[in-house]
Motif scaffolding. Structure first.
Motif, PDB file in Angstrom:
ATOM      1  N   ALA A 123       0.828  -1.207   0.000  1.00 31.95           N
ATOM      2  CA  ALA A 123       0.000   0.000   0.000  1.00 31.95           C
ATOM      3  C   ALA A 123       0.861   1.256   0.000  1.00 31.95           C
ATOM      4  CB  ALA A 123      -0.920  -0.006   1.219  1.00 31.95           C
ATOM      5  N   LEU A 124       1.943   1.221   0.763  1.00 33.94           N
ATOM      6  CA  LEU A 124       2.842   2.369   0.855  1.00 33.94           C
ATOM      7  C   LEU A 124       3.600   2.607  -0.444  1.00 33.94           C
ATOM      8  CD1 LEU A 124       4.305   4.499   2.688  1.00 33.94           C
ATOM      9  CD2 LEU A 124       5.974   2.699   3.161  1.00 33.94           C
ATOM     10  N   MET A 125       4.113   1.531  -1.040  1.00 26.42           N
ATOM     11  CA  MET A 125       5.003   1.669  -2.188  1.00 26.42           C
ATOM     12  C   MET A 125       4.330   1.452  -3.538  1.00 26.42           C
ATOM     13  SD  MET A 125       7.772   2.721  -1.043  1.00 26.42           S
ATOM     14  CE  MET A 125       8.647   2.645  -2.581  1.00 26.42           C
ATOM     15  N   GLY A 126       3.113   0.945  -3.554  1.00 24.78           N
ATOM     16  CA  GLY A 126       2.451   0.628  -4.823  1.00 24.78           C
ATOM     17  C   GLY A 126       2.403   1.788  -5.794  1.00 24.78           C
ATOM     18  N   ALA A 127       1.948   2.944  -5.330  1.00 24.55           N
ATOM     19  CA  ALA A 127       1.832   4.112  -6.210  1.00 24.55           C
ATOM     20  C   ALA A 127       3.204   4.604  -6.668  1.00 24.55           C
ATOM     21  CB  ALA A 127       1.083   5.231  -5.491  1.00 24.55           C
ATOM     22  N   VAL A 128       4.188   4.530  -5.783  1.00 20.88           N
ATOM     23  CA  VAL A 128       5.544   4.965  -6.126  1.00 20.88           C
ATOM     24  C   VAL A 128       6.129   4.051  -7.201  1.00 20.88           C
ATOM     25  CG1 VAL A 128       7.897   5.267  -5.248  1.00 20.88           C
ATOM     26  CG2 VAL A 128       5.939   6.014  -3.875  1.00 20.88           C
ATOM     27  N   PHE A 129       5.950   2.734  -7.038  1.00 19.00           N
ATOM     28  CA  PHE A 129       6.451   1.788  -8.033  1.00 19.00           C
ATOM     29  C   PHE A 129       5.761   1.989  -9.369  1.00 19.00           C
ATOM     30  CE2 PHE A 129       9.165  -1.860  -6.552  1.00 19.00           C
ATOM     31  CZ  PHE A 129       9.658  -1.192  -5.449  1.00 19.00           C
TER      32      PHE A 129
END
Length: 151
Positions: A123-129
């Protein structure tokens, strides 16, 4: 499982683009989120393919993780296949394809699917990736222009 796929026509040969993507040690210079990359080992296979195992460290703000992948370089097929071995993912699959479209142009295909082991990390990194993967093709195209000259 999140995935991203793109295809771009570039003004460089398929062989040049293959070489650029296969040169994984240089990724920290230009690949989004890539902070470090170390090749553990390489070996040539009897069929002409080359296999390497590499540790890639990705970082964004407070987040920093290292994962290990096996990379199969198949120059004859114009493909690079990346398989996940260890790290913060439940799964990770990545494939590059390189197809000539003209004398000095080619189509570069990029596919990646991944799933973090931790839902919180996902959830934390999904959008960044997702955002970083969208910039990958541009980063490699810009790097090709820098290395081989803008067409």
């Amino acid at each position: 499982m999140p995935s991203f796929q793109t295809s771009r026509r570039v003004r460089h040969s398929a062989a040049s683009m293959f070489d650029l993507v296969a040169d994984v040690e240089k990724y920290p210079r230009f690949v989004p989120l890539c902070q470090g990359l170390a090749v553990r080992g390489r070996r040539a296979l009897a069929d002409g393919r080359e296999v390497l195992v590499a540790d890639m460290t990705v970082a964004y703000k407070m987040f920093r993780e290292t994962f290990t992948s096996q990379v199969v370089l198949d120059r004859a097929k114009g493909e690079i296949q990346v398989s996940y071995l260890d790290g913060p993912f439940r799964s990770l699959e990545n494939k590059w394809t390189f197809r000539e479209t003209g004398e000095e142009t080619c189509e570069v295909g990029f596919f990646i699917s991944y799933e973090f082991k931790s839902r919180a990390l996902g959830a934390l990194m999904g959008a960044v990736f997702e955002q970083a993967f969208r910039r990958f093709a541009e980063a490699f195209e810009s790097r090709a222009d820098e290395v081989y000259g803008a067409a």
